[in-house]
Design an enzyme around this catalytic site. Structure first.
Site, mmCIF file in Angstrom:
data_model
loop_
_atom_site.group_PDB
_atom_site.id
_atom_site.type_symbol
_atom_site.label_atom_id
_atom_site.label_comp_id
_atom_site.label_asym_id
_atom_site.label_seq_id
_atom_site.Cartn_x
_atom_site.Cartn_y
_atom_site.Cartn_z
ATOM 1 N N HIS A 189 0.843 -1.197 0.000
ATOM 2 C CA HIS A 189 0.000 0.000 0.000
ATOM 3 C C HIS A 189 0.879 1.248 0.000
ATOM 4 O O HIS A 189 1.934 1.275 0.625
ATOM 5 C CB HIS A 189 -0.961 0.026 1.186
ATOM 6 C CG HIS A 189 -0.325 -0.237 2.504
ATOM 7 N ND1 HIS A 189 0.017 -1.510 2.931
ATOM 8 C CD2 HIS A 189 0.056 0.593 3.503
ATOM 9 C CE1 HIS A 189 0.563 -1.448 4.113
ATOM 10 N NE2 HIS A 189 0.613 -0.174 4.497
ATOM 11 N N HIS A 227 0.764 5.095 1.168
ATOM 12 C CA HIS A 227 0.040 6.070 1.989
ATOM 13 C C HIS A 227 0.067 7.430 1.297
ATOM 14 O O HIS A 227 1.114 7.870 0.819
ATOM 15 C CB HIS A 227 0.725 6.266 3.347
ATOM 16 C CG HIS A 227 0.705 5.093 4.256
ATOM 17 N ND1 HIS A 227 -0.168 4.987 5.321
ATOM 18 C CD2 HIS A 227 1.466 3.971 4.293
ATOM 19 C CE1 HIS A 227 0.068 3.853 5.974
ATOM 20 N NE2 HIS A 227 1.053 3.219 5.372
#
Ligand code: AMP
Ligand code: ZN
Length: 141
Positions: free
Chosen positions: A99, A101
């Protein structure tokens, strides 16, 4: 991967505050909201970390993060943004589905996110830096 919390978000088995979706990625609000608008961009396939991410999907994730950063920052009234990936436990990764951010920034010192590192230049001389650069150099094929 069955026990991956982000795979469960992709499959809608657990809820999320989704703000973007395309064929390859989704983006949703990070539950910690380090700063208002804190968002995660993730691939729809289960990829553990950046070491398993191929460069084409990485490029797409970053393109989406770029588009969303430009969209989110003015909407939440921020002035800057940090784009961050933590890969592996030693880097602070807690959820092992890649992921990126997106962390909107409002104040350099006191807005809920602290992104800085030490300057260790005093531990290096020019020869050591040149050796390091030579070791790390990537020939452009
Ligand atoms: P990292 O330390 O880079 O692996 O960050 C993992 C992030 O996932 C943290 O910022 C968590 O707040 C976030 N997170 C964990 N579970 C959820 C969830 N169900 N929905 C949204 N964000 C989550
Ligand atoms: Zn997953």
């Amino acid at each position: 991967m069955n026990d991956c919390i982000f795979c469960k978000i992709i499959s809608n088995d657990i809820p999320s505050y989704k703000i973007y979706e395309d064929e390859h990625v989704i983006a949703f609000l990070d539950i910690s909201q380090a700063t208002p608008g804190h968002t995660l961009v993730i691939p729809k396939v289960h990829i553990r970390d950046i070491f398993e991410l191929d460069e084409h999907l990485a490029a797409h994730c970053f393109a989406v993060a770029t588009k969303l950063a430009k969209h989110i920052v003015p909407l939440v009234g921020a002035t800057g943004v940090n784009i961050v990936n933590n890969s592996h436990e030693v880097a602070g990764q807690a959820v092992f589905h890649f992921h990126a951010h997106i962390v909107p920034r409002f104040d350099a010192t006191n807005d809920g996110y602290n992104a800085h590192w030490h300057n260790n230049m005093h531990e290096y001389n020019q020869e050591q830096l040149q050796t390091l650069a030579t070791t790390l150099y990537v020939a452009n094929k």
